[in-house]
Design an enzyme around this catalytic site. Structure first.
Site, mmCIF file in Angstrom:
data_model
loop_
_atom_site.group_PDB
_atom_site.id
_atom_site.type_symbol
_atom_site.label_atom_id
_atom_site.label_comp_id
_atom_site.label_asym_id
_atom_site.label_seq_id
_atom_site.Cartn_x
_atom_site.Cartn_y
_atom_site.Cartn_z
ATOM 1 N N HIS A 242 37.902 34.724 63.606
ATOM 2 C CA HIS A 242 39.163 33.980 63.587
ATOM 3 C C HIS A 242 40.315 34.792 64.165
ATOM 4 O O HIS A 242 41.464 34.362 64.140
ATOM 5 C CB HIS A 242 39.462 33.585 62.135
ATOM 6 C CG HIS A 242 40.441 32.477 61.974
ATOM 7 N ND1 HIS A 242 41.615 32.630 61.267
ATOM 8 C CD2 HIS A 242 40.446 31.201 62.427
ATOM 9 C CE1 HIS A 242 42.295 31.500 61.277
ATOM 10 N NE2 HIS A 242 41.609 30.619 61.979
ATOM 11 N N LYS A 244 42.944 36.712 66.743
ATOM 12 C CA LYS A 244 43.637 36.385 67.993
ATOM 13 C C LYS A 244 44.311 37.665 68.489
ATOM 14 O O LYS A 244 45.394 38.040 68.023
ATOM 15 C CB LYS A 244 44.698 35.299 67.793
ATOM 16 C CG LYS A 244 44.127 33.919 67.428
ATOM 17 C CD LYS A 244 44.036 33.704 65.953
ATOM 18 C CE LYS A 244 43.613 32.270 65.645
ATOM 19 N NZ LYS A 244 43.315 32.078 64.223
ATOM 20 N N ASP A 249 45.930 46.876 79.594
ATOM 21 C CA ASP A 249 46.295 48.113 80.301
ATOM 22 C C ASP A 249 46.758 49.255 79.404
ATOM 23 O O ASP A 249 47.439 50.171 79.875
ATOM 24 C CB ASP A 249 47.394 47.831 81.328
ATOM 25 C CG ASP A 249 46.861 47.186 82.599
ATOM 26 O OD1 ASP A 249 45.635 47.010 82.684
ATOM 27 O OD2 ASP A 249 47.664 46.854 83.484
ATOM 28 N N HIS A 419 51.198 26.256 61.200
ATOM 29 C CA HIS A 419 49.984 27.059 61.387
ATOM 30 C C HIS A 419 50.255 28.540 61.205
ATOM 31 O O HIS A 419 49.335 29.363 61.212
ATOM 32 C CB HIS A 419 49.416 26.800 62.789
ATOM 33 C CG HIS A 419 48.046 27.367 63.011
ATOM 34 N ND1 HIS A 419 47.810 28.468 63.804
ATOM 35 C CD2 HIS A 419 46.827 26.975 62.556
ATOM 36 C CE1 HIS A 419 46.511 28.726 63.834
ATOM 37 N NE2 HIS A 419 45.889 27.842 63.083
ATOM 38 N N LYS A 421 50.852 32.209 59.853
ATOM 39 C CA LYS A 421 50.348 33.014 58.739
ATOM 40 C C LYS A 421 51.243 34.251 58.649
ATOM 41 O O LYS A 421 50.959 35.296 59.240
ATOM 42 C CB LYS A 421 48.900 33.445 58.955
ATOM 43 C CG LYS A 421 47.925 32.280 59.268
ATOM 44 C CD LYS A 421 47.733 32.122 60.730
ATOM 45 C CE LYS A 421 46.535 31.286 61.133
ATOM 46 N NZ LYS A 421 46.284 30.052 60.485
ATOM 47 N N ASP A 426 61.458 41.054 50.626
ATOM 48 C CA ASP A 426 62.676 41.841 50.408
ATOM 49 C C ASP A 426 63.372 42.265 51.694
ATOM 50 O O ASP A 426 64.160 43.216 51.688
ATOM 51 C CB ASP A 426 62.355 43.088 49.574
ATOM 52 C CG ASP A 426 61.798 42.746 48.201
ATOM 53 O OD1 ASP A 426 62.011 41.600 47.744
ATOM 54 O OD2 ASP A 426 61.150 43.608 47.591
#
Length: 501
Positions: A242, A244, A249, A419, A421, A426
């Site tokens: 899952h 991403k 370079d 979507h 996450k 604080d």
């Protein structure tokens, strides 16, 4: 059973009529199936002894669908063999990622030089002990909360690539954005740039197959993670990649929640898409690049051997401290991301803001969030009004109700799909990445988050969260309790099958 067998034999020799003989035969078959089911349940209890929640769910399936239910478990469950396979992967990853032996001493030196960062450094030590990697300073980090901005920046960095591009996504869609992405990578391959793509076999099952073939023909390398062929013989079908991550370079990396497709710029069935990612320039790149290489070497027969050549990093003068935190079934007993989330909740003193599309909490996270609210922390959570999975909506609402009873504020996002996450506490510490607040992200899937220590980034993330509140409506215990009978059934079924959500 022995007695019935004796009767069966006796009746045959006594010339009993065929109907009675068949009746007893059916009885024997049913009893045999029942006994086999008991043996399979005992076997499964041993397999799932580390997490009795899975045993309870699969027990119901096996009892309602004798024998075939156990076949379903072998296909979709987390088996003992799978855990053995992943433990080997975990050891290999640890060897590759073990490049920061002096990390704790570096953190101690930093604490002496910057006593004002004591809270952040204390938490960074905790993340290190949990399995987080690559604490680095001097990073330039851009917060990205718009899909068009994400792809504009990403495509520009890809166009400017001179040496290599590593891209790891759960989903690459067969649509305009997905094909633009692949076409751009083909251009870079033709320019002589080394390009490797790792995508999940299930997530990209409807990906641009023609584009993938053209990419391979041009000389690009693409590998599917956990190919779902031969499901019965494959213990890894329920464990998806899952993550991403893009690394280019040795200079720039991307980590976040965006996959590749039109939906991520608001052109899908959900309309506007709200997500979060970061663009990283600096030494923090190393953790991202090594994470890709570890996953590539696990999934591909074409191993990356000369790792050092990909990490000739130039120093930067950025203002962000960061760590990379990865989790998955290879570290399921002490998942660093689960520990990261627990630590963030426990560490919050004033406010705790959370974006998540999936709020499917276990008892530990539920208790910790409720405790945070009861000790006076301002806990606010935004979840989507529109679910993207049939089991998610009422699991989300059930968990929300459990939290709202003790003072947590939960909001339903109205402006498309939430979507993102992301967590910020604080105004000092933030997490952005791919992991949701659910069992799948915290135990079954391979996930990666970035832990950020930056007042600037945290302020930007908090401001974005407060703007999202304006596009959300408050949820309440009263609304949850006013469920229809049909909705109550949905809650029961959703809770029962929550491990599959």
């Amino acid at each position: 059973m022995a007695y019935l067998t004796f009767l069966y034999v006796q009746n045959i020799f006594a010339g009993m009529d065929v109907a009675n003989t068949l009746f007893i035969s059916v009885e024997i078959i049913v009893i045999l199936i029942y006994l086999v089911n008991i043996l399979l349940l005992v076997l499964m209890l041993w397999m799932e002894r580390e997490d009795p929640r899975d045993f309870m769910m699969w027990m119901v399936v096996i009892l309602f669908i004798p024998l075939f239910g156990f076949v379903c478990y072998l296909i979709f469950g987390q088996t003992y063999y799978a855990r053995k396979v992943f433990s080997i992967k975990g050891l290999s990853d640890e060897t590759l990622l073990k490049f920061a032996e002096n990390e704790m001493s570096m953190l101690s030196d930093l604490e002496k030089e910057h006593p004002e960062l004591k809270d952040q450094i204390t938490f960074a030590k905790y993340i290190h002990n949990c399995g987080g990697k690559s604490f680095t300073s001097g990073n330039k980090v851009d917060l990205i909360i718009d899909g068009n901005e994400y792809f504009d920046k990403l495509f520009e960095d890809i166009r400017n690539a001179k040496e290599y591009i590593f891209a790891e996504y759960f989903i690459i869609k067969n649509d305009d954005m997905g094909n633009k992405f692949i076409d751009l990578l083909i251009e870079k391959v033709k320019e002589g740039v080394e390009v490797k793509v790792l995508t999940d076999a299930l997530g990209s099952k409807d990906g641009p197959k023609k584009g993938f073939n053209n990419f391979r023909k041009a000389g690009g390398k693409i590998v599917l993670f956990h190919h779902p062929l031969n499901l019965l013989l494959n213990p890894k079908k329920n464990n998806r990649n899952h993550r991403k991550i893009v690394a280019i370079d040795g200079k720039v990396a991307y980590v976040g929640g965006y996959n590749v497709g039109d939906g991520y710029i608001g052109k899908g069935r959900f309309g506007d898409w709200r997500d979060t990612a970061v663009r990283i320039v600096g030494n923090g790149y190393m953790g991202c690049g090594l994470r890709f290489i570890a996953d590539w070497n696990y999934a591909s027969k074409d191993k990356i051997e000369d790792i050092a050549k990909y990490f000739d990093l130039a120093p930067t003068d950025g203002d962000v401290y960061m760590q990379i935190v990865s989790g998955g079934p290879d570290v399921s007993l002490d998942n660093p991301i689960k520990l990261q989330y627990e630590g963030l909740i426990q560490y919050a003193k004033e406010r705790l803001y959370i974006h998540t599309p999936y709020l499917i909490l276990d008892d530990t996270l539920t208790d910790m969030l409720r405790t945070a609210s009861m000790r006076g922390v301002d806990v606010k959570i935004i979840i989507p009004e529109k679910p993207d999975h049939m089991l998610v909506e009422w699991n989300n609402r059930y968990s929300a109700n459990q939290l709202m009873k003790h003072g947590t504020e939960v909001y339903m996002y109205q402006n498309g799909f939430m979507h993102s996450k992301a967590i910020v506490i604080d105004g000092k510490i933030a997490s952005i990445g791919s992991a949701n607040f659910d069992d799948r992200s915290l135990r079954l899937n391979f996930e990666t988050n970035i832990q950020l220590y930056s007042d600037r980034i945290c302020k930007e993330l908090e401001d974005a969260f407060l703007k999202d509140l304006e596009r959300s409506r408050p949820y309440s215990c009263e609304e949850y309790n006013n469920k229809t009978f049909y909705q109550k059934i949905k809650v029961i079924l959703s809770r029962l099958l929550s491990s599959l959500a």
